[in-house]
Design a protein around this motif. Structure first.
Motif, PDB file in Angstrom:
ATOM      1  N   GLU A  20       0.839  -1.198   0.000  1.00 42.21           N
ATOM      2  CA  GLU A  20       0.000   0.000   0.000  1.00 42.21           C
ATOM      3  C   GLU A  20       0.876   1.252   0.000  1.00 42.21           C
ATOM      4  O   GLU A  20       0.595   2.211  -0.718  1.00 42.21           O
ATOM      5  N   GLN A  21       1.945   1.238   0.798  1.00 43.15           N
ATOM      6  CA  GLN A  21       2.853   2.382   0.843  1.00 43.15           C
ATOM      7  C   GLN A  21       3.579   2.554  -0.494  1.00 43.15           C
ATOM      8  O   GLN A  21       3.768   3.676  -0.959  1.00 43.15           O
ATOM      9  N   MET A  22       3.957   1.449  -1.104  1.00 43.24           N
ATOM     10  CA  MET A  22       4.596   1.515  -2.412  1.00 43.24           C
ATOM     11  C   MET A  22       3.632   2.117  -3.437  1.00 43.24           C
ATOM     12  O   MET A  22       4.015   2.969  -4.235  1.00 43.24           O
ATOM     13  N   LEU A  23       2.381   1.665  -3.415  1.00 46.87           N
ATOM     14  CA  LEU A  23       1.380   2.207  -4.337  1.00 46.87           C
ATOM     15  C   LEU A  23       1.174   3.702  -4.123  1.00 46.87           C
ATOM     16  O   LEU A  23       1.043   4.464  -5.090  1.00 46.87           O
ATOM     17  N   GLU A  24       1.159   4.130  -2.881  1.00 45.79           N
ATOM     18  CA  GLU A  24       0.998   5.556  -2.600  1.00 45.79           C
ATOM     19  C   GLU A  24       2.185   6.357  -3.119  1.00 45.79           C
ATOM     20  O   GLU A  24       2.014   7.462  -3.636  1.00 45.79           O
ATOM     21  N   LYS A  25       3.392   5.809  -2.995  1.00 46.13           N
ATOM     22  CA  LYS A  25       4.580   6.488  -3.536  1.00 46.13           C
ATOM     23  C   LYS A  25       4.474   6.600  -5.050  1.00 46.13           C
ATOM     24  O   LYS A  25       4.712   7.658  -5.619  1.00 46.13           O
ATOM     25  N   VAL A  26       4.105   5.511  -5.714  1.00 47.07           N
ATOM     26  CA  VAL A  26       3.957   5.527  -7.167  1.00 47.07           C
ATOM     27  C   VAL A  26       2.834   6.486  -7.563  1.00 47.07           C
ATOM     28  O   VAL A  26       2.978   7.268  -8.512  1.00 47.07           O
ATOM     29  N   ARG A  27       1.747   6.441  -6.836  1.00 44.97           N
ATOM     30  CA  ARG A  27       0.619   7.337  -7.142  1.00 44.97           C
ATOM     31  C   ARG A  27       1.047   8.795  -7.028  1.00 44.97           C
ATOM     32  O   ARG A  27       0.731   9.623  -7.885  1.00 44.97           O
ATOM     33  N   TYR A  28       1.793   9.124  -5.989  1.00 42.56           N
ATOM     34  CA  TYR A  28       2.253  10.496  -5.792  1.00 42.56           C
ATOM     35  C   TYR A  28       3.282  10.884  -6.859  1.00 42.56           C
ATOM     36  O   TYR A  28       3.154  11.930  -7.497  1.00 42.56           O
ATOM     37  N   GLU A  29       4.312  10.044  -7.037  1.00 41.51           N
ATOM     38  CA  GLU A  29       5.383  10.343  -7.999  1.00 41.51           C
ATOM     39  C   GLU A  29       4.840  10.456  -9.418  1.00 41.51           C
ATOM     40  O   GLU A  29       5.283  11.290 -10.199  1.00 41.51           O
ATOM     41  N   GLY A  30       3.900   9.588  -9.754  1.00 45.21           N
ATOM     42  CA  GLY A  30       3.373   9.557 -11.104  1.00 45.21           C
ATOM     43  C   GLY A  30       2.135  10.403 -11.317  1.00 45.21           C
ATOM     44  O   GLY A  30       1.613  10.474 -12.430  1.00 45.21           O
ATOM     45  N   ALA A  31       1.649  11.039 -10.248  1.00 45.62           N
ATOM     46  CA  ALA A  31       0.441  11.872 -10.305  1.00 45.62           C
ATOM     47  C   ALA A  31      -0.751  11.097 -10.875  1.00 45.62           C
ATOM     48  O   ALA A  31      -1.522  11.620 -11.663  1.00 45.62           O
ATOM     49  N   TYR A  32      -0.876   9.832 -10.443  1.00 51.27           N
ATOM     50  CA  TYR A  32      -2.004   9.013 -10.893  1.00 51.27           C
ATOM     51  C   TYR A  32      -3.256   9.419 -10.124  1.00 51.27           C
ATOM     52  O   TYR A  32      -3.189   9.676  -8.925  1.00 51.27           O
ATOM     53  N   PRO A  33      -4.409   9.438 -10.786  1.00 54.27           N
ATOM     54  CA  PRO A  33      -5.634   9.880 -10.122  1.00 54.27           C
ATOM     55  C   PRO A  33      -6.163   8.883  -9.090  1.00 54.27           C
ATOM     56  O   PRO A  33      -6.861   9.276  -8.165  1.00 54.27           O
ATOM     57  N   THR A  34      -5.835   7.602  -9.253  1.00 53.11           N
ATOM     58  CA  THR A  34      -6.350   6.586  -8.327  1.00 53.11           C
ATOM     59  C   THR A  34      -5.251   5.590  -7.979  1.00 53.11           C
ATOM     60  O   THR A  34      -4.259   5.442  -8.703  1.00 53.11           O
ATOM     61  N   ARG A  35      -5.464   4.889  -6.897  1.00 50.21           N
ATOM     62  CA  ARG A  35      -4.550   3.823  -6.492  1.00 50.21           C
ATOM     63  C   ARG A  35      -4.576   2.687  -7.518  1.00 50.21           C
ATOM     64  O   ARG A  35      -3.575   2.034  -7.764  1.00 50.21           O
ATOM     65  N   GLU A  36      -5.730   2.464  -8.136  1.00 51.19           N
ATOM     66  CA  GLU A  36      -5.862   1.406  -9.136  1.00 51.19           C
ATOM     67  C   GLU A  36      -4.954   1.681 -10.331  1.00 51.19           C
ATOM     68  O   GLU A  36      -4.340   0.764 -10.872  1.00 51.19           O
ATOM     69  N   LYS A  37      -4.870   2.950 -10.763  1.00 53.46           N
ATOM     70  CA  LYS A  37      -3.988   3.309 -11.879  1.00 53.46           C
ATOM     71  C   LYS A  37      -2.528   3.089 -11.491  1.00 53.46           C
ATOM     72  O   LYS A  37      -1.726   2.610 -12.289  1.00 53.46           O
ATOM     73  N   ALA A  38      -2.179   3.435 -10.265  1.00 57.15           N
ATOM     74  CA  ALA A  38      -0.822   3.206  -9.785  1.00 57.15           C
ATOM     75  C   ALA A  38      -0.524   1.710  -9.737  1.00 57.15           C
ATOM     76  O   ALA A  38       0.561   1.268 -10.124  1.00 57.15           O
ATOM     77  N   ASP A  39      -1.497   0.922  -9.300  1.00 56.64           N
ATOM     78  CA  ASP A  39      -1.332  -0.533  -9.230  1.00 56.64           C
ATOM     79  C   ASP A  39      -1.123  -1.120 -10.629  1.00 56.64           C
ATOM     80  O   ASP A  39      -0.271  -1.991 -10.819  1.00 56.64           O
ATOM     81  N   GLU A  40      -1.871  -0.632 -11.606  1.00 61.47           N
ATOM     82  CA  GLU A  40      -1.688  -1.095 -12.992  1.00 61.47           C
ATOM     83  C   GLU A  40      -0.269  -0.812 -13.470  1.00 61.47           C
ATOM     84  O   GLU A  40       0.367  -1.671 -14.091  1.00 61.47           O
ATOM     85  N   ALA A  41       0.225   0.389 -13.185  1.00 60.88           N
ATOM     86  CA  ALA A  41       1.584   0.754 -13.591  1.00 60.88           C
ATOM     87  C   ALA A  41       2.617  -0.130 -12.898  1.00 60.88           C
ATOM     88  O   ALA A  41       3.553  -0.625 -13.543  1.00 60.88           O
ATOM     89  N   VAL A  42       2.448  -0.355 -11.606  1.00 63.52           N
ATOM     90  CA  VAL A  42       3.391  -1.196 -10.854  1.00 63.52           C
ATOM     91  C   VAL A  42       3.432  -2.602 -11.443  1.00 63.52           C
ATOM     92  O   VAL A  42       4.504  -3.155 -11.697  1.00 63.52           O
ATOM     93  N   ARG A  43       2.281  -3.181 -11.679  1.00 65.90           N
ATOM     94  CA  ARG A  43       2.225  -4.549 -12.204  1.00 65.90           C
ATOM     95  C   ARG A  43       2.826  -4.645 -13.604  1.00 65.90           C
ATOM     96  O   ARG A  43       3.561  -5.578 -13.906  1.00 65.90           O
TER      97      ARG A  43
END
Length: 147
Positions: A20-43
């Motif tokens: 969850e913390q990793m997703l929040e970092k990716v979401r913040y760094e990548g300016a993703y609108p949702t955690r789901e978008k960050a999760d897609e990018a991570v995967r």
């Protein structure tokens, strides 16, 4: 008396705290609108990295990533022909149909979080194992060997 009442499904966390913390970092760094978008990018990016990285560096990185991220990385069979950093981005673009710019952005956002988990020494080792072009994706200068 201990109660074994289940937490309602809508209040359960689907991932561990570290992921969850990793997703929040990716979401913040990548300016993703949702955690789901960050999760897609991570995967997407970790699966691609899992197809490129081998050896001790792969094992050591998996050990430092959150469990969910490590599973994505290690579920991939490494390619026999490693890709340069640019070819890596182009390969991910072909798999998703996204633009090169978007895929490059996703890669940088995820690799920033990966670097935070791995630490500078392991990232240096990883970059030594991968073909050219990955240093920039990890936010580092691409240094040419001395002549």
């Amino acid at each position: 008396m201990i109660s074994h009442a289940r937490v309602p499904l809508e209040h359960q966390r689907p991932y561990g705290t570290a992921y969850e913390q990793m997703l929040e970092k990716v979401r913040y760094e990548g300016a993703y609108p949702t955690r789901e978008k960050a999760d897609e990018a991570v995967r997407l990016v970790l699966a691609g990295l899992g197809r490129q990285l081998t050896g001790d560096e792969r094992v050591d990185l998996a050990a430092r990533l959150p469990l969910e991220a490590a599973r994505v990385l290690t579920a991939q069979i490494p390619d026999t022909q490693p890709l340069t950093g640019w070819a890596f981005v182009k390969d991910l673009t072909a798999r998703t149909g996204a633009s090169l710019g978007t895929t490059r952005w996703d890669t940088g956002s995820v690799f920033s979080a990966v670097a935070a988990c791995a630490g500078p020494d392991l990232i240096t080792r990883i970059l030594g194992r991968l073909p050219s072009g990955y240093a920039l994706l990890f936010g580092r200068a691409e240094l040419a060997p001395a002549a």
